[in-house]
Design an enzyme around this catalytic site. Structure first.
Site, PDB file in Angstrom:
ATOM      1  N   ASP A  17       0.879  -1.175   0.000  1.00  0.00           N
ATOM      2  CA  ASP A  17       0.000   0.000   0.000  1.00  0.00           C
ATOM      3  C   ASP A  17       0.915   1.224   0.000  1.00  0.00           C
ATOM      4  O   ASP A  17       2.083   1.129  -0.366  1.00  0.00           O
ATOM      5  CB  ASP A  17      -0.986  -0.042   1.180  1.00  0.00           C
ATOM      6  CG  ASP A  17      -0.278  -0.293   2.496  1.00  0.00           C
ATOM      7  OD1 ASP A  17       0.839   0.246   2.680  1.00  0.00           O
ATOM      8  OD2 ASP A  17      -0.817  -1.028   3.332  1.00  0.00           O
TER       9      ASP A  17
ATOM     10  N   LYS B 297      -5.925   0.753   0.395  1.00  0.00           N
ATOM     11  CA  LYS B 297      -7.391   0.804   0.535  1.00  0.00           C
ATOM     12  C   LYS B 297      -8.069   1.560  -0.597  1.00  0.00           C
ATOM     13  O   LYS B 297      -9.112   1.181  -1.065  1.00  0.00           O
ATOM     14  CB  LYS B 297      -7.778   1.445   1.860  1.00  0.00           C
ATOM     15  CG  LYS B 297      -7.628   0.483   3.010  1.00  0.00           C
ATOM     16  CD  LYS B 297      -8.432   0.955   4.209  1.00  0.00           C
ATOM     17  CE  LYS B 297      -7.978   0.253   5.470  1.00  0.00           C
ATOM     18  NZ  LYS B 297      -6.815   0.881   6.100  1.00  0.00           N
TER      19      LYS B 297
ATOM     20  N   MET C 239      -2.190   6.433  13.970  1.00  0.00           N
ATOM     21  CA  MET C 239      -3.445   6.825  13.314  1.00  0.00           C
ATOM     22  C   MET C 239      -4.199   7.840  14.165  1.00  0.00           C
ATOM     23  O   MET C 239      -5.422   7.778  14.282  1.00  0.00           O
ATOM     24  CB  MET C 239      -4.323   5.572  13.063  1.00  0.00           C
ATOM     25  CG  MET C 239      -3.654   4.580  12.133  1.00  0.00           C
ATOM     26  SD  MET C 239      -4.549   3.012  12.017  1.00  0.00           S
ATOM     27  CE  MET C 239      -4.038   2.207  13.542  1.00  0.00           C
TER      28      MET C 239
HETATM   29  N1  SAH Z   1       2.692  -1.195  10.792  1.00  0.00           N
HETATM   30  C1  SAH Z   1       3.025   0.211  10.919  1.00  0.00           C
HETATM   31  C2  SAH Z   1       1.861   1.011  11.468  1.00  0.00           C
HETATM   32  C3  SAH Z   1       0.618   0.967  10.605  1.00  0.00           C
HETATM   33  S1  SAH Z   1      -0.719   1.917  11.200  1.00  0.00           S
HETATM   34  C4  SAH Z   1       4.297   0.347  11.766  1.00  0.00           C
HETATM   35  O1  SAH Z   1       4.711  -0.608  12.419  1.00  0.00           O
HETATM   36  O2  SAH Z   1       4.912   1.411  11.738  1.00  0.00           O
HETATM   37  C5  SAH Z   1      -0.503   3.421  10.306  1.00  0.00           C
HETATM   38  C6  SAH Z   1       0.028   4.484  11.220  1.00  0.00           C
HETATM   39  O3  SAH Z   1       1.405   4.277  11.440  1.00  0.00           O
HETATM   40  C7  SAH Z   1      -0.038   5.889  10.698  1.00  0.00           C
HETATM   41  O4  SAH Z   1      -1.321   6.449  10.870  1.00  0.00           O
HETATM   42  C8  SAH Z   1       0.965   6.570  11.567  1.00  0.00           C
HETATM   43  O5  SAH Z   1       0.450   6.809  12.848  1.00  0.00           O
HETATM   44  C9  SAH Z   1       2.021   5.496  11.694  1.00  0.00           C
HETATM   45  N2  SAH Z   1       3.160   5.640  10.765  1.00  0.00           N
HETATM   46  C10 SAH Z   1       3.596   4.745   9.879  1.00  0.00           C
HETATM   47  N3  SAH Z   1       4.713   5.169   9.253  1.00  0.00           N
HETATM   48  C11 SAH Z   1       4.994   6.379   9.799  1.00  0.00           C
HETATM   49  C12 SAH Z   1       6.045   7.312   9.624  1.00  0.00           C
HETATM   50  N4  SAH Z   1       7.043   7.103   8.752  1.00  0.00           N
HETATM   51  N5  SAH Z   1       6.031   8.436  10.362  1.00  0.00           N
HETATM   52  C13 SAH Z   1       5.048   8.666  11.255  1.00  0.00           C
HETATM   53  N6  SAH Z   1       4.036   7.811  11.467  1.00  0.00           N
HETATM   54  C14 SAH Z   1       4.009   6.673  10.754  1.00  0.00           C
END
Ligand code: SAH
Length: 260
Positions: free
Chosen positions: A42, A63, A178
């Site tokens: 994604d 999505k 999120m």
């Molecule tokens: N699996 C991912 C999280 C997925 S949920 C992980 O482990 O990082 C999606 C959320 O992850 C986003 O809404 C945000 O809050 C966070 N996120 C993912 N990548 C990010 C980044 N590079 N910087 C800040 N927030 C991030």
């Protein structure tokens, strides 16, 4: 027909891409991206990492990528289908697949559909986002625990799955994923639960991406700081005394000059 006849000849790797900087891919993730027949992804791995994957082997199952069609069910079925065709498939997720990444659901689906798979952990943005902004999620003096929660839900809902009152009482760091949109709701919830309104809060948008942005404030002021800085998803919210550490080191941080 034996049960083994139903086992797919291909394999699915559930790979965490890390927070977005290609240098933070694991060595294994990089190798698998080079070897894959197909990569399902994604938007969250970010443009730099997605750009490394040859277009002809990429499938965007984000999505909004295919409107109605790209449900979790579609992704599950596509993974199984490709593996049954004998393909080596990388399912690439931002951060770590098992941190709010639905990797758990995909893993069980694959197991139930005869698809060999392997979990390849990634560097989660929940720790790396704050980290590169100079915020340790734990600290010997201020934070003996850390909670990772989703900010996606409405915290005022009766049956909210996140117990903000209980979180306020831990005294540890709260890391919200999120959580850009509902920031006003859950910061109010935490204040009402008795948390000090001057508790430091930081927002880290696109942590490790070239256009990383950070906004800081307190439980009382962070909503205004979010709006002033124009912070948008994806961003991590860090709540707790650890967020104050950034100020002590900011001039030595990469991207530190972009402080707002
Ligand atoms: N699996 C991912 C999280 C997925 S949920 C992980 O482990 O990082 C999606 C959320 O992850 C986003 O809404 C945000 O809050 C966070 N996120 C993912 N990548 C990010 C980044 N590079 N910087 C800040 N927030 C991030």
């Amino acid at each position: 027909m034996t049960a083994d006849a139903d086992i797919a000849p291909g394999k699915v790797y559930l790979v965490g891409s890390g927070p977005g900087d290609p240098d933070l891919l694991t060595v294994k993730a990089k190798r698998l991206l080079d070897e894959a027949d197909v990569v399902l992804h994604d938007k969250l791995p970010g443009p730099d990492i997605i750009g490394m994957i040859p277009e002809e082997i990429r499938e965007d199952v984000g999505k909004r990528a295919r409107g109605e069609r790209t449900s979790q069910q579609y992704t599950n079925e596509r993974l199984a289908e490709l593996a049954h065709e004998g393909k080596t498939v990388v399912r690439l997720k931002g951060g770590d697949s098992f941190v709010f990444g639905r990797g758990g659901e995909e893993m069980v689906y694959l197991a139930e559909h005869g698809v060999p798979f392997e979990i390849v952990p990634g560097v989660t943005a929940a720790i790396a986002g704050p980290g590169v902004a100079g915020i340790p999620v734990t600290h010997r003096d201020y934070a003996s625990s850390v909670s990772f929660v989703t900010g996606h839900e409405d915290p005022t809902k009766e049956d909210s799955a996140v117990d903000w009152d209980a979180l306020a009482a831990t005294g540890g760091t709260i890391v919200v994923l999120m959580g850009v949109g509902k920031l006003p709701e859950y910061t109010r919830e935490l204040r009402e639960a008795g948390m000090d309104p001057s508790t430091p809060v930081a927002l880290v948008e696109r942590g490790t991406w070239p256009d990383q942005q950070v906004a800081t404030g307190t439980l009382d002021t962070i909503v205004q700081a979010r709006d002033d800085a124009g912070i948008e998803p994806p961003a991590i919210t860090v709540i707790g005394d650890v967020a104050r550490e950034r100020q002590r080191v900011v001039k030595f941080l990469e991207n530190g000059a972009e402080e707002s």
